[in-house]
Design a protein around this motif. Structure first.
Motif, mmCIF file in Angstrom:
data_model
loop_
_atom_site.group_PDB
_atom_site.id
_atom_site.type_symbol
_atom_site.label_atom_id
_atom_site.label_comp_id
_atom_site.label_asym_id
_atom_site.label_seq_id
_atom_site.Cartn_x
_atom_site.Cartn_y
_atom_site.Cartn_z
ATOM 1 N N GLY A 29 0.795 -1.214 0.000
ATOM 2 C CA GLY A 29 0.000 0.000 0.000
ATOM 3 C C GLY A 29 0.827 1.263 0.000
ATOM 4 O O GLY A 29 0.292 2.357 -0.220
ATOM 5 N N LEU A 30 2.126 1.132 0.246
ATOM 6 C CA LEU A 30 3.035 2.273 0.188
ATOM 7 C C LEU A 30 3.792 2.180 -1.134
ATOM 8 O O LEU A 30 4.504 1.201 -1.382
ATOM 9 N N THR A 31 3.640 3.170 -2.006
ATOM 10 C CA THR A 31 4.306 3.114 -3.300
ATOM 11 C C THR A 31 5.814 3.238 -3.125
ATOM 12 O O THR A 31 6.305 3.662 -2.073
ATOM 13 N N ALA A 32 6.536 2.899 -4.189
ATOM 14 C CA ALA A 32 7.999 3.006 -4.130
ATOM 15 C C ALA A 32 8.426 4.439 -3.838
ATOM 16 O O ALA A 32 9.315 4.684 -3.018
ATOM 17 N N ALA A 33 7.792 5.414 -4.501
ATOM 18 C CA ALA A 33 8.159 6.816 -4.278
ATOM 19 C C ALA A 33 7.808 7.257 -2.864
ATOM 20 O O ALA A 33 8.583 7.962 -2.207
ATOM 21 N N GLN A 34 6.647 6.862 -2.363
ATOM 22 C CA GLN A 34 6.278 7.198 -0.988
ATOM 23 C C GLN A 34 7.267 6.580 -0.008
ATOM 24 O O GLN A 34 7.635 7.205 0.992
ATOM 25 N N LEU A 57 7.686 16.579 10.772
ATOM 26 C CA LEU A 57 7.758 17.033 12.158
ATOM 27 C C LEU A 57 6.443 17.667 12.599
ATOM 28 O O LEU A 57 5.987 17.437 13.730
ATOM 29 N N VAL A 58 5.823 18.468 11.747
ATOM 30 C CA VAL A 58 4.531 19.053 12.095
ATOM 31 C C VAL A 58 3.536 17.951 12.433
ATOM 32 O O VAL A 58 2.817 18.021 13.447
ATOM 33 N N GLN A 59 3.499 16.912 11.624
ATOM 34 C CA GLN A 59 2.538 15.832 11.848
ATOM 35 C C GLN A 59 2.840 15.046 13.118
ATOM 36 O O GLN A 59 1.936 14.731 13.900
ATOM 37 N N LEU A 60 4.107 14.723 13.335
ATOM 38 C CA LEU A 60 4.468 13.942 14.520
ATOM 39 C C LEU A 60 4.278 14.756 15.797
ATOM 40 O O LEU A 60 3.864 14.220 16.835
ATOM 41 N N GLY A 69 20.655 14.820 14.685
ATOM 42 C CA GLY A 69 20.268 14.463 13.331
ATOM 43 C C GLY A 69 19.529 13.147 13.288
ATOM 44 O O GLY A 69 18.928 12.717 14.280
ATOM 45 N N THR A 70 19.599 12.497 12.156
ATOM 46 C CA THR A 70 18.868 11.255 11.934
ATOM 47 C C THR A 70 19.379 10.144 12.834
ATOM 48 O O THR A 70 20.590 9.939 12.946
ATOM 49 N N THR A 71 18.459 9.440 13.474
ATOM 50 C CA THR A 71 18.798 8.245 14.241
ATOM 51 C C THR A 71 17.881 7.113 13.811
ATOM 52 O O THR A 71 16.793 7.344 13.270
ATOM 53 N N THR A 72 18.316 5.891 14.070
ATOM 54 C CA THR A 72 17.551 4.723 13.611
ATOM 55 C C THR A 72 17.333 3.725 14.751
ATOM 56 O O THR A 72 17.865 2.608 14.725
ATOM 57 N N PRO A 73 16.554 4.100 15.765
ATOM 58 C CA PRO A 73 16.253 3.122 16.824
ATOM 59 C C PRO A 73 15.558 1.888 16.256
ATOM 60 O O PRO A 73 14.851 1.954 15.240
ATOM 61 N N GLU A 74 15.757 0.782 16.907
ATOM 62 C CA GLU A 74 15.171 -0.478 16.452
ATOM 63 C C GLU A 74 13.659 -0.336 16.295
ATOM 64 O O GLU A 74 12.953 0.106 17.194
ATOM 65 N N GLY A 75 13.162 -0.700 15.125
ATOM 66 C CA GLY A 75 11.722 -0.724 14.867
ATOM 67 C C GLY A 75 11.107 0.601 14.478
ATOM 68 O O GLY A 75 9.939 0.642 14.072
ATOM 69 N N ARG A 76 11.864 1.701 14.578
ATOM 70 C CA ARG A 76 11.241 3.010 14.315
ATOM 71 C C ARG A 76 10.854 3.192 12.858
ATOM 72 O O ARG A 76 9.748 3.672 12.565
ATOM 73 N N LEU A 77 11.729 2.833 11.916
ATOM 74 C CA LEU A 77 11.393 3.028 10.508
ATOM 75 C C LEU A 77 10.169 2.206 10.128
ATOM 76 O O LEU A 77 9.287 2.681 9.407
ATOM 77 N N ALA A 78 10.085 0.990 10.620
ATOM 78 C CA ALA A 78 8.911 0.154 10.347
ATOM 79 C C ALA A 78 7.653 0.793 10.927
ATOM 80 O O ALA A 78 6.582 0.776 10.299
ATOM 81 N N SER A 79 7.751 1.362 12.130
ATOM 82 C CA SER A 79 6.587 2.000 12.754
ATOM 83 C C SER A 79 6.146 3.227 11.961
ATOM 84 O O SER A 79 4.947 3.466 11.771
ATOM 85 N N LEU A 80 7.102 4.013 11.491
ATOM 86 C CA LEU A 80 6.770 5.191 10.691
ATOM 87 C C LEU A 80 6.146 4.786 9.354
ATOM 88 O O LEU A 80 5.204 5.429 8.871
ATOM 89 N N ALA A 81 6.656 3.710 8.764
ATOM 90 C CA ALA A 81 6.074 3.214 7.513
ATOM 91 C C ALA A 81 4.638 2.749 7.729
ATOM 92 O O ALA A 81 3.774 2.947 6.869
ATOM 93 N N ALA A 139 2.510 5.728 7.746
ATOM 94 C CA ALA A 139 2.386 6.275 6.398
ATOM 95 C C ALA A 139 1.364 5.502 5.572
ATOM 96 O O ALA A 139 0.597 6.096 4.804
ATOM 97 N N VAL A 140 1.343 4.206 5.726
ATOM 98 C CA VAL A 140 0.450 3.404 4.894
ATOM 99 C C VAL A 140 -1.013 3.595 5.292
ATOM 100 O O VAL A 140 -1.917 3.424 4.462
ATOM 101 N N THR A 141 -1.262 3.990 6.542
ATOM 102 C CA THR A 141 -2.641 4.262 6.973
ATOM 103 C C THR A 141 -3.033 5.711 6.747
ATOM 104 O O THR A 141 -4.185 6.088 6.988
ATOM 105 N N GLY A 142 -2.084 6.539 6.314
ATOM 106 C CA GLY A 142 -2.368 7.949 6.108
ATOM 107 C C GLY A 142 -2.202 8.801 7.342
ATOM 108 O O GLY A 142 -2.434 10.015 7.304
ATOM 109 N N GLU A 143 -1.784 8.211 8.453
ATOM 110 C CA GLU A 143 -1.577 8.985 9.681
ATOM 111 C C GLU A 143 -0.304 9.831 9.599
ATOM 112 O O GLU A 143 -0.141 10.765 10.384
ATOM 113 N N LEU A 144 0.585 9.482 8.689
ATOM 114 C CA LEU A 144 1.784 10.275 8.420
ATOM 115 C C LEU A 144 1.873 10.442 6.909
ATOM 116 O O LEU A 144 2.219 9.499 6.190
#
Length: 310
Positions: free
Chosen positions: A116-121, A160-163, A257-269, A272-277
């Protein structure tokens, strides 16, 4: 494989399409067939060498830190990812996204791209959302606090505004006059037109006494004092750039700057797929026009993210 390459430090116009050997994944790596990449300000400083003291690169250098594609092969010891899966990743200084194939470390900086998340998204998500989430962590703000986001219409700013809104903060956000409706739609309680308004004065009018935190994504060095003036005494300024450690009235600064805690990118994705981000793509270019995409990104006001599709 075809790749957009910097053979040495230089202007964006010096980038060339070059044939490079197909990369081979080493231990802990994924070989990704690229479907989309997204551009970021860091791409420019890595190409030009503006930040070579802190962020040196090896040449030939392939820019692009945001990866979205399909796993073609996995290196030894990889778990959690398999051939044929769609994946998104933040590649950091390693870069490599503006090529037909890219190597990605199979770490928390990568995640399976949900259906449900396109390649560009998917490409538009990693740097923008991970950086926004990291800055929100640094702010230490609580629900009900007021926050001013300076530079809110770009990739990191719009995330950032959304989060921040999702965390219960009352958000003031700066953009151009034609960005006001867009920012309100992201969750900004008070959009501010920075072209026709003094940002600090307007923020103090809207929040007498000053906001609890300013996220300044646009300024660095002494210029940060102008937006720090909008913070209440004892409040905080958060920035991904660099500047003074503190300002008048006991306003402290935190830089990160950018950090990558375990599971965060998956949670953000998943958000995104539900439209909440929402991942806003302001411009998309074919791979053959990737160099023009970089020069346009550096010189034009483009809302949200700029992507390159393959």
């Amino acid at each position: 494989m075809k790749a957009l390459v910097a053979h040495t430090y230089g202007p964006l116009e010096s980038l060339e399409f070059t044939d490079l050997p197909n990369p081979v994944p080493g231990p802990g790596q994924l070989l990704v067939r690229m479907e989309a990449a997204a551009l970021n300000a860091v791409d420019q400083v890595l190409i030009t060498g503006e930040a070579r003291g802190a962020l040196p690169v090896r040449h030939p250098f392939v820019p692009g830190v945001d990866v979205s594609g399909v796993i073609e092969a996995v290196g030894a010891g990889v778990t959690g990812f398999g051939t044929g899966e769609s994946v998104i990743a933040w590649n950091g200084v390693h870069s490599g996204a503006l090529a037909e194939y890219a190597l990605v470390n199979a770490t928390a900086a990568a995640a399976v791209r949900p259906f449900g998340l396109t390649a560009a998204q998917g490409a538009a998500l990693p740097t923008a959302a991970l950086t926004a989430a990291a800055l929100l962590d640094l702010a230490g703000a609580a629900a009900g606090d007021t926050a001013l986001v300076v530079g809110a219409s770009g990739g990191v700013g719009s995330s950032l505004v959304q989060l921040a809104d999702r965390a219960g903060l009352v958000v003031l956000a700066t953009g151009r006059n034609d960005d006001q409706e867009f920012l309100a739609g992201l969750g900004a309680r008070y959009p501010i037109d920075y072209q026709h308004t003094d940002i600090a004065e307007e923020a103090l009018r809207l929040v007498p006494g000053g906001v609890d935190v300013v996220f300044d994504l646009a300024n660095a060095g002494p210029a940060l004092a102008r937006t720090a003036a909008a913070v209440r005494g004892g409040g905080r300024l958060v920035s991904p750039l660099r500047g003074p450690a503190a300002f008048e009235r006991g306003v402290t600064a935190v830089y990160g700057g950018t950090t990558t805690p375990e599971g965060r990118l998956a949670s953000l994705a998943a958000l995104a797929v539900t439209g909440e981000l929402r991942t806003t793509i302001g411009a998309d270019y074919p791979f053959a026009e990737a160099r023009r995409a970089l020069t346009d990104f550096a010189t034009k006001h483009i809302r949200g993210k700029v992507t390159v599709t393959f």
